[in-house]
Design a protein around this motif. Structure first.
Motif, short mmCIF file in Angstrom:
data_model
loop_
_atom_site.label_atom_id
_atom_site.label_comp_id
_atom_site.label_asym_id
_atom_site.label_seq_id
_atom_site.Cartn_x
_atom_site.Cartn_y
_atom_site.Cartn_z
N ASN A 355 0.67 -0.98 0.02
CA ASN A 355 0.11 -0.02 -0.12
C ASN A 355 0.86 1.59 -0.16
OD1 ASN A 355 -2.61 1.68 0.11
ND2 ASN A 355 -1.63 1.76 2.32
N TYR A 356 1.70 1.29 1.30
CA TYR A 356 2.61 2.51 0.66
C TYR A 356 3.25 2.54 -0.35
CZ TYR A 356 6.34 5.57 1.81
OH TYR A 356 8.04 6.34 2.08
N LEU A 357 4.33 1.42 -1.26
CA LEU A 357 4.62 1.83 -2.52
C LEU A 357 3.62 2.09 -3.70
CD1 LEU A 357 6.84 -1.60 -2.38
CD2 LEU A 357 7.80 0.78 -1.76
N LEU A 358 2.42 1.59 -3.87
CA LEU A 358 1.66 2.52 -4.50
C LEU A 358 1.26 3.48 -4.30
CD1 LEU A 358 -1.08 -1.14 -4.49
CD2 LEU A 358 0.59 0.50 -5.56
N THR A 359 1.38 4.03 -3.09
CA THR A 359 0.26 5.18 -2.69
C THR A 359 2.17 6.52 -3.24
OG1 THR A 359 2.21 5.24 -0.53
CG2 THR A 359 -0.55 5.11 -0.47
N ARG A 360 2.77 5.90 -3.08
CA ARG A 360 4.65 6.20 -3.74
C ARG A 360 4.53 6.66 -5.40
NH1 ARG A 360 9.48 7.38 -0.49
NH2 ARG A 360 9.85 7.93 -3.05
N ASP A 448 -11.16 9.00 -0.64
CA ASP A 448 -12.79 8.81 -0.57
C ASP A 448 -12.79 7.88 -0.92
OD1 ASP A 448 -12.34 8.92 -3.30
OD2 ASP A 448 -12.32 10.45 -3.34
N GLY A 449 -14.44 7.38 -0.94
CA GLY A 449 -14.29 6.24 -0.68
C GLY A 449 -14.18 5.17 -2.57
N ASP A 450 -14.52 6.34 -3.33
CA ASP A 450 -14.24 5.68 -4.32
C ASP A 450 -12.13 5.01 -4.35
OD1 ASP A 450 -16.90 5.32 -5.82
OD2 ASP A 450 -16.45 7.53 -6.21
N HIS A 451 -11.46 5.96 -4.05
CA HIS A 451 -10.10 5.95 -3.77
C HIS A 451 -9.65 4.42 -3.39
CE1 HIS A 451 -6.21 7.36 -3.40
NE2 HIS A 451 -5.85 6.84 -4.15
N PHE A 452 -10.48 4.42 -2.13
CA PHE A 452 -10.62 3.28 -1.83
C PHE A 452 -10.71 2.16 -2.35
CE2 PHE A 452 -12.42 0.20 1.41
CZ PHE A 452 -10.78 -0.10 2.35
N LEU A 453 -11.77 2.05 -2.49
CA LEU A 453 -11.83 0.85 -3.72
C LEU A 453 -11.00 0.73 -4.78
CD1 LEU A 453 -15.36 0.48 -3.38
CD2 LEU A 453 -14.70 -0.55 -1.63
N ASP A 454 -10.19 1.64 -5.57
CA ASP A 454 -9.59 1.57 -5.97
C ASP A 454 -8.32 0.91 -5.57
OD1 ASP A 454 -11.53 1.71 -8.17
OD2 ASP A 454 -10.18 4.42 -8.88
N ARG A 455 -7.92 1.39 -4.82
CA ARG A 455 -6.36 0.89 -4.22
C ARG A 455 -6.80 -0.69 -3.59
NH1 ARG A 455 -2.93 3.79 -1.29
NH2 ARG A 455 -3.27 4.68 -3.40
N VAL A 456 -8.21 -0.81 -3.27
CA VAL A 456 -7.89 -2.31 -2.49
C VAL A 456 -8.06 -3.44 -4.04
CG1 VAL A 456 -9.96 -4.02 -1.92
CG2 VAL A 456 -9.56 -1.99 -1.03
N ASP A 457 -8.68 -3.02 -5.10
CA ASP A 457 -7.96 -3.71 -6.26
C ASP A 457 -7.31 -3.24 -6.52
OD1 ASP A 457 -11.17 -4.04 -6.04
OD2 ASP A 457 -11.99 -2.34 -7.43
N ALA A 458 -6.39 -2.25 -5.99
CA ALA A 458 -4.65 -2.46 -6.89
C ALA A 458 -3.83 -3.45 -6.44
CB ALA A 458 -4.20 -1.20 -6.89
N LEU A 459 -3.95 -3.57 -4.62
CA LEU A 459 -3.30 -4.38 -4.24
C LEU A 459 -3.93 -6.13 -3.85
CD1 LEU A 459 -3.75 -2.05 -0.98
CD2 LEU A 459 -1.74 -3.22 -1.45
N GLN A 460 -4.81 -6.31 -4.22
CA GLN A 460 -5.62 -7.44 -4.23
C GLN A 460 -4.73 -7.96 -5.80
OE1 GLN A 460 -9.98 -6.85 -4.46
NE2 GLN A 460 -9.56 -8.64 -3.00
N GLU A 461 -4.51 -7.13 -7.02
CA GLU A 461 -3.90 -7.56 -8.20
C GLU A 461 -2.66 -7.61 -8.04
OE1 GLU A 461 -2.95 -5.96 -12.90
OE2 GLU A 461 -4.45 -4.58 -11.29
N LEU A 462 -2.37 -7.14 -7.58
CA LEU A 462 -0.09 -7.23 -6.58
C LEU A 462 -0.14 -8.11 -5.50
CD1 LEU A 462 2.61 -5.94 -6.53
CD2 LEU A 462 1.82 -4.56 -4.92
N MET A 463 -0.69 -8.53 -5.07
CA MET A 463 -0.61 -9.82 -3.98
C MET A 463 -0.74 -10.72 -4.44
SD MET A 463 0.52 -7.80 -2.01
CE MET A 463 1.62 -8.56 -0.44
N ASN A 464 -1.42 -10.92 -5.61
CA ASN A 464 -2.49 -12.22 -6.01
C ASN A 464 -1.74 -12.52 -7.93
OD1 ASN A 464 -4.43 -13.62 -4.42
ND2 ASN A 464 -5.45 -11.58 -5.23
N GLY A 465 -0.59 -11.33 -7.71
CA GLY A 465 0.31 -11.29 -8.66
C GLY A 465 2.05 -11.69 -9.08
N PRO A 466 2.26 -11.64 -10.13
CA PRO A 466 3.94 -10.77 -9.89
C PRO A 466 4.43 -10.26 -9.73
CG PRO A 466 3.40 -11.75 -12.17
CD PRO A 466 2.01 -11.83 -11.27
N GLY A 467 3.53 -9.17 -9.47
CA GLY A 467 4.00 -8.22 -9.65
C GLY A 467 4.70 -6.58 -11.10
#
Length: 563
Positions: A355-360, A448-467
């Motif tokens: 999450n920190y890396l994605l914020t950067r 905001d809320g939409d940003h949060f949902l987008d971030r969760v989707d991005a984290l799931q994609e990253l943590m379930n794959g090779p990045g």
């Protein structure tokens, strides 16, 4: 013995005396205990070349069993290079499961689908068997017990679980689920393969086994049957100090005490580390020697030309300070064209780091698990309710997803009462507290809320794959990095309760297993090793890992001074 080929042209090194003794050992049962970075794969490949080119063995009579598909791909690539240059066909290289599947398929072309039967898929059904209130740790323990019953062919009628009672009706339920799905588990397939082997003459003339410290009892019985109880040529390579899958009932006892399983054998020790600097090797060897003083191991030493900076132990104020330091060091490594990896013990740390890396706006390479974080029951329920509220555009929560998570978790009692109390009173962690805090951290980094949902989707994609392979930063769990190496390694969240691990809802993890995991993580570093521990993770005060205290003492006693 002289090779009629030059190993230096194939691998960039000439086998040292210890390696050569193992490579050219007489046929029979050979147990090779090889430390980290000592060239285990090179020894296996050279052993095959020795058998084919010197002993004139037909490559089709050789089988190599490896730990997983990644290991198969890596070893096959190197083996193909040697085969192409020397002009002979590839030997069989496969996992134990794929070998078992091949054996059972020879008996039945219509063999059922192989599945991993997860206990978590049947939570609702299983809860009906519970004799006490069910916690997350009860399902984890039950899954481990079911795997042990199947692999070791135990009678469930004689086994009791403290939460679910007698296990026979549970096993009957799980078996019926498989029967309706026309599927079998990996454990059942392995049992059937072993049964076939006991009644047939299916044997392997020359069997080589990589990562032999991580085989289960069932897998060892299969290996022993394939090698005709050790009467054929059997070459097992492993390192008992890197046995990190004891939670899957893997054991290094087969290479530590071969006298219990074979009539005759020869043991070889390979201890020269070609990966890491002298400082890293000496520190890691001192750590594991103190943690497991009665271990079976070669004398680990660094190749003379590898020297570098001392390993470092650093204290930081907050968890996020580790991540900032990682980015700074990764940029240095990128400029020097070297590889940097952050290694962590649990998925909560991995998600916080990602999450920190994605914020950067940094998309790292990723190895191993992490997607399990989002499969946690409490996390799934909270995220489902958060999505309902945000999509429904409830007033106030659209701009404050962190406040919404707190409201849902506390008012709807998704997290157990013990956790809600801990949140209110800021007490030490209990069930799910790490995951809950990480959800709050993710929400707090979003606008905001939409940003949060987008971030969760991005984290799931990253943590379930090779990045993003080739990124300046690689992030990985300690369990996933065995066999890999990086110029710089940072070990994160080195605090009690995380590394070494343990939890409130299950027994404390075996300290030897945790020490081995730490040893594996340390020995991934080739030049620079930095171990970090934060004073606080979220609102929780942390205590420095006992492992770091040992390491500091090793560094001090080495006459180098404390870090």
């Amino acid at each position: 013995m002289q090779f009629d080929f030059d190993p230096a042209n194939l691998f960039g090194i000439v086998p040292d005396n210890e390696q050569l003794a193992a490579i050219t050992a007489p046929m029979g049962v050979n147990i090779v205990l090889a430390g980290p970075g000592s060239g285990k794969s090179t020894v296996i490949i050279c052993r095959i070349l020795y058998l084919v080119k010197v002993k004139k063995v037909n490559p089709e009579d050789i089988t190599v069993l490896v730990f997983n598909r990644d290991a198969k791909e890596s070893l096959s690539k190197r083996m193909k290079t040697a085969c192409d240059r020397l002009g002979f066909v590839m030997p069989e290289i496969c996992t134990i499961h794929s070998k078992c599947y091949k054996i059972v398929r020879e008996q039945s072309l219509n063999y059922p689908q192989i599945v991993h039967q997860s206990i978590h898929s049947y939570r609702k059904d299983l809860t009906e068997f519970a004799v006490t209130s069910v916690k997350e740790g009860d399902f984890i323990r039950l899954e481990e017990t079911v795997s042990r019953i199947r692999e070791n062919r135990l009678q469930p009628c004689s086994l009791e679980d403290p939460c679910f009672g007698n296990l026979e009706p549970i096993m009957n339920l799980l078996d019926s689920k498989l029967e309706r799905a026309e599927s079998v588990t990996f454990e059942e397939m392995s049992q059937q393969a072993l049964s076939i082997l006991s009644k047939s003459d299916h044997r392997v003339g020359h069997l080589l086994v990589d990562e032999a410290q991580d085989i289960t009892e069932m897998q060892f019985q299969i290996i022993r049957s394939l090698s005709d109880r050790g009467n054929r040529d059997l070459f097992m390579v492993g390192d008992s100090d890197q046995c990190i899958y004891s939670f899957r009932y893997a054991s290094s006892r087969y290479i530590e005490h071969p006298e219990k399983y074979f009539n005759s054998y020869c043991k070889h020790l390979i201890g020269t580390n070609y990966r890491s600097t002298e400082q890293i090797v000496n520190t890691a060897a001192g750590f594991i020697g103190e943690a497991i003083p009665d271990g079976f191991r070669p004398c680990l030493r660094a190749a003379l030309e590898r020297t570098g900076p001392l390993p470092q132990v650093r204290r930081v104020s907050r968890q996020i300070d580790q991540f900032r330091l990682l980015v700074d060091i990764a940029l240095e490594c990128k400029a020097a064209d070297s590889k940097c990896c952050a290694i962590y013990r649990n998925n909560s740390t991995g998600v916080a780091l990602a999450n920190y890396l994605l914020t950067r706006e940094i998309w790292p390479a990723h190895i191993g698990g992490g997607g399990e974080f989002f499969k946690n029951t409490a996390v799934k329920k909270i995220l489902s309710r958060v999505k309902e509220e945000i999509v429904g555009r409830r007033k106030g929560y659209l701009e404050h997803p962190e406040m919404l998570i707190r409201h849902i978790a506390l008012s709807e009692k998704i997290i157990p009462e013990a956790v809600t109390m801990a949140v209110r009173e800021k007490l030490p962690k209990t069930n799910f507290i790490h995951e809950y805090n990480q959800l709050l951290n993710i929400a707090g980094s979003c606008s905001d809320g939409d940003h949060f949902l987008d971030r969760v989707d991005a984290l799931q994609e990253l943590m379930n794959g090779p990045g993003m392979p080739g990124s300046a930063i690689t992030i990985a769990t300690a369990h996933s990095v065995k066999g890999l190496e990086f110029d710089t390694v940072l070990l994160l969240d080195m605090v009690e309760g995380i590394f070494p691990g343990g939890s409130e809802d299950r027994d404390s993890l075996d300290d030897k297993a945790e020490a081995r995991l730490m040893y594996v993580a340390m020995t991934r570093a080739s030049r620079r090793l930095i171990m970090l521990w934060p004073d606080k993770i979220g609102d929780r005060r942390c205590t420095k890992s006992r492992y770091l205290a040992r390491i500091e003492q090793i560094l001090f006693e080495g006459g180098k001074g404390g870090p």
